[in-house]
Design a protein around this motif. Structure first.
Motif, PDB file in Angstrom:
ATOM      1  N   LEU A  55       0.829  -1.213   0.000  1.00 55.24           N
ATOM      2  CA  LEU A  55       0.000   0.000   0.000  1.00 55.24           C
ATOM      3  C   LEU A  55       0.860   1.259   0.000  1.00 55.24           C
ATOM      4  O   LEU A  55       0.551   2.244  -0.685  1.00 55.24           O
ATOM      5  CB  LEU A  55      -0.948   0.000   1.208  1.00 55.24           C
ATOM      6  CG  LEU A  55      -2.096  -1.018   1.103  1.00 55.24           C
ATOM      7  CD1 LEU A  55      -2.833  -1.136   2.423  1.00 55.24           C
ATOM      8  CD2 LEU A  55      -3.065  -0.628  -0.022  1.00 55.24           C
ATOM      9  N   LYS A  56       1.936   1.215   0.772  1.00 59.99           N
ATOM     10  CA  LYS A  56       2.832   2.366   0.842  1.00 59.99           C
ATOM     11  C   LYS A  56       3.350   2.704  -0.565  1.00 59.99           C
ATOM     12  O   LYS A  56       3.311   3.848  -1.006  1.00 59.99           O
ATOM     13  CB  LYS A  56       3.994   2.038   1.787  1.00 59.99           C
ATOM     14  CG  LYS A  56       4.829   3.219   2.155  1.00 59.99           C
ATOM     15  CD  LYS A  56       5.818   2.844   3.222  1.00 59.99           C
ATOM     16  CE  LYS A  56       6.700   4.035   3.525  1.00 59.99           C
ATOM     17  NZ  LYS A  56       7.720   3.724   4.501  1.00 59.99           N
ATOM     18  N   LYS A  57       3.790   1.636  -1.278  1.00 65.93           N
ATOM     19  CA  LYS A  57       4.340   1.834  -2.615  1.00 65.93           C
ATOM     20  C   LYS A  57       3.259   2.283  -3.599  1.00 65.93           C
ATOM     21  O   LYS A  57       3.491   3.148  -4.457  1.00 65.93           O
ATOM     22  CB  LYS A  57       4.975   0.519  -3.087  1.00 65.93           C
ATOM     23  CG  LYS A  57       5.913   0.698  -4.219  1.00 65.93           C
ATOM     24  CD  LYS A  57       7.015  -0.324  -4.264  1.00 65.93           C
ATOM     25  CE  LYS A  57       7.786  -0.113  -5.555  1.00 65.93           C
ATOM     26  NZ  LYS A  57       7.780  -1.281  -6.426  1.00 65.93           N
ATOM     27  N   MET A  58       2.076   1.699  -3.453  1.00 66.20           N
ATOM     28  CA  MET A  58       0.971   2.039  -4.352  1.00 66.20           C
ATOM     29  C   MET A  58       0.640   3.526  -4.251  1.00 66.20           C
ATOM     30  O   MET A  58       0.443   4.218  -5.264  1.00 66.20           O
ATOM     31  CB  MET A  58      -0.238   1.176  -3.955  1.00 66.20           C
ATOM     32  CG  MET A  58      -1.409   1.269  -4.877  1.00 66.20           C
ATOM     33  SD  MET A  58      -2.615   2.440  -4.266  1.00 66.20           S
ATOM     34  CE  MET A  58      -3.817   2.351  -5.568  1.00 66.20           C
ATOM     35  N   VAL A  59       0.579   4.021  -3.022  1.00 70.45           N
ATOM     36  CA  VAL A  59       0.251   5.429  -2.787  1.00 70.45           C
ATOM     37  C   VAL A  59       1.388   6.324  -3.304  1.00 70.45           C
ATOM     38  O   VAL A  59       1.153   7.351  -3.948  1.00 70.45           O
ATOM     39  CB  VAL A  59      -0.022   5.638  -1.275  1.00 70.45           C
ATOM     40  CG1 VAL A  59      -0.050   7.109  -0.926  1.00 70.45           C
ATOM     41  CG2 VAL A  59      -1.347   4.988  -0.882  1.00 70.45           C
ATOM     42  N   GLN A  60       2.635   5.883  -3.081  1.00 76.46           N
ATOM     43  CA  GLN A  60       3.791   6.673  -3.542  1.00 76.46           C
ATOM     44  C   GLN A  60       3.841   6.763  -5.063  1.00 76.46           C
ATOM     45  O   GLN A  60       4.169   7.812  -5.629  1.00 76.46           O
ATOM     46  CB  GLN A  60       5.093   6.061  -3.013  1.00 76.46           C
ATOM     47  CG  GLN A  60       5.358   6.448  -1.567  1.00 76.46           C
ATOM     48  CD  GLN A  60       6.562   5.721  -0.975  1.00 76.46           C
ATOM     49  OE1 GLN A  60       7.112   4.802  -1.576  1.00 76.46           O
ATOM     50  NE2 GLN A  60       6.958   6.130   0.227  1.00 76.46           N
ATOM     51  N   THR A  61       3.491   5.652  -5.736  1.00 80.77           N
ATOM     52  CA  THR A  61       3.482   5.646  -7.206  1.00 80.77           C
ATOM     53  C   THR A  61       2.558   6.723  -7.754  1.00 80.77           C
ATOM     54  O   THR A  61       2.786   7.293  -8.818  1.00 80.77           O
ATOM     55  CB  THR A  61       3.038   4.254  -7.730  1.00 80.77           C
ATOM     56  OG1 THR A  61       3.897   3.279  -7.153  1.00 80.77           O
ATOM     57  CG2 THR A  61       3.097   4.153  -9.240  1.00 80.77           C
ATOM     58  N   ALA A  62       1.486   6.994  -6.991  1.00 79.54           N
ATOM     59  CA  ALA A  62       0.537   8.027  -7.427  1.00 79.54           C
ATOM     60  C   ALA A  62       0.977   9.424  -6.986  1.00 79.54           C
ATOM     61  O   ALA A  62       0.278  10.407  -7.236  1.00 79.54           O
ATOM     62  CB  ALA A  62      -0.840   7.710  -6.872  1.00 79.54           C
ATOM     63  N   GLY A  63       2.131   9.516  -6.306  1.00 79.28           N
ATOM     64  CA  GLY A  63       2.679  10.817  -5.937  1.00 79.28           C
ATOM     65  C   GLY A  63       2.305  11.291  -4.539  1.00 79.28           C
ATOM     66  O   GLY A  63       2.400  12.482  -4.245  1.00 79.28           O
ATOM     67  N   TYR A  64       1.856  10.364  -3.673  1.00 76.88           N
ATOM     68  CA  TYR A  64       1.451  10.762  -2.318  1.00 76.88           C
ATOM     69  C   TYR A  64       2.197   9.952  -1.268  1.00 76.88           C
ATOM     70  O   TYR A  64       2.826   8.934  -1.567  1.00 76.88           O
ATOM     71  CB  TYR A  64      -0.059  10.546  -2.143  1.00 76.88           C
ATOM     72  CG  TYR A  64      -0.883  11.341  -3.128  1.00 76.88           C
ATOM     73  CD1 TYR A  64      -1.112  12.700  -2.941  1.00 76.88           C
ATOM     74  CD2 TYR A  64      -1.413  10.732  -4.266  1.00 76.88           C
ATOM     75  CE1 TYR A  64      -1.848  13.442  -3.849  1.00 76.88           C
ATOM     76  CE2 TYR A  64      -2.147  11.465  -5.187  1.00 76.88           C
ATOM     77  CZ  TYR A  64      -2.357  12.816  -4.971  1.00 76.88           C
ATOM     78  OH  TYR A  64      -3.073  13.538  -5.878  1.00 76.88           O
TER      79      TYR A  64
END
Ligand code: ACO
Length: 332
Positions: free
Chosen positions: A239-248
């Motif tokens: 989840l951490k990576k998923m959110v970061q991929t979207a720029g957050y």
């Protein structure tokens, strides 16, 4: 997988339906060796809904869809596609979605089911958003519906205390200016762990026989503790990576809507993400684990009970049989 491109896609309406009958933990403690205290402490569940004998998954899906369509102002005749995520179709075929499309008289729409464990909701929404974003469809009804009470062994305390029946629906369409939109999605699978949650009997691997009946292979089988460890190990970094991929960053997400399986899982994942529990929307205490319907029920209740503000970000995330898992990011 990553960011959606093409046309922006919005949630135009949401709805849910749960059967009237409530089964409490105390009711269960009269059926198997368990207690309200054990169930609440280990899962957070207090009660769940159970469908009437004459209620089918397609009926629950229909009732939830009527609410979502009304909420959106979209007519059944405007729908291009009807998608139903379910693990408990009325019959293997026809699927629930074509039955629903027929009942709704959505005469222009195609229809298909998505079966991917509890994560079916995330898969179904992602397919719907993709179809609209690329211009293939305009208005899509996407539903999660389950009557799990009919595939549960009510003598197995390891599983029967966890699940409930229910349905939720969303109407999706191209965004008008100023409306919220889907930002990204990430769908994953670890088929090497397919043994963790199964319903092995009655189909190709173990065709229905006296033996499959005797051995209860037509019921849900789950290695609960292994699922618990699998999810707690995997979801936080995913989840951490998923959110970061979207720029957050995780702390920029306003609401986390997790698969409503176990409160300890929600707490554990958020703790590892360093996010406060008050950012999680939880309704598993009242409905238990409704599998592919779970995220839809949470979304419908979030929209009904919280005054969401433009720009707020929601993460929807689920895991289930497969083992599949995934997440979607939506901006209001
Ligand atoms: N009441 C009382 N005791 C129970 C019950 C019950 N209902 N169920 C199990 N126990 C007992 C066990 O027999 C065991 O006893 P033992 O130590 O004497 O052997 C003890 O409680 C502990 O069992 P665990 O399985 O280790 O308990 P745990 O803390 O892991 O909780 C649970 C079990 C609630 C199932 C948890 O593991 C869990 O939630 N796992 C995740 C399940 C899940 O989320 N599934 C979602 C996907 S479902 C889908 O896709 C369809």
């Amino acid at each position: 997988m990553g960011l959606f491109s093409g046309r922006e896609v919005s949630i135009l309406g949401a709805g849910m339906y749960v059967p009237e009958r409530i089964m409490t933990n105390d009711d269960l403690s009269k059926m198997v060796e368990t207690s309200d205290e054990w169930i609440r402490e280990r899962t957070g569940i207090r009660e769940r809904r159970i469908a009437r004998d004459d209620e089918l998954t397609s009926d629950l899906a229909y009732n939830a869809s009527l609410v979502a369509l009304k909420d959106s102002g979209v007519l059944p005749s405007e729908l291009d596609m009807v998608i139903v995520a379910t693990n408990t179709p009325d019959t293997l075929f026809p699927g629930v979605a074509p039955k629903l499309q027929g009942k709704l008289k959505a005469s222009r729409a195609g229809a298909f089911d998505v079966q991917s464990g509890c994560t079916g909701c995330i898969y179904a929404i992602t397919v719907a958003v993709s179809g609209i974003a690329c211009g293939l469809w305009n208005k899509v009804l996407v539903v999660g519906a389950e009557v799990l009470s009919r595939i549960i062994n009510w003598q197995d305390r390891n599983t029967c205390v966890l699940f409930g029946d229910g349905a939720g629906a969303l109407v999706l369409g191209p965004s008008l200016s100023g409306q919220g939109h889907f930002i990204s999605a990430e769908l994953r699978s670890d088929g090497a762990r397919s043994d963790l949650i199964t319903l092995p009997g009655g189909l190709i691997e173990h065709p229905a026989s006296e033996e499959t009946l005797r051995e209860g292979l037509h019921y849900v089988h789950m290695k609960g503790n292994d699922v618990f460890k699998f999810v707690n190990r995997l979801l936080p970094s995913f989840l951490k990576k998923m959110v970061q991929t979207a720029g957050y960053q995780s702390d920029q997400i306003d609401w986390w809507l997790f698969h409503q399986a176990n409160l300890r899982i929600v707490e554990g994942v958020l703790r590892r993400l360093d996010v406060d529990m008050d950012k999680a929307f939880v309704n598993l205490d009242r409905y238990g684990n409704t599998s592919a319907a779970s995220i839809f029920l949470a979304l419908a209740e979030l929209f009904d009970s919280v005054n969401l503000v433009k720009g707020q970000k929601l993460v929807l995330s689920s895991f289930g049989a497969g083992m599949t898992y995934g997440a979607i990011l939506y901006e209001m």
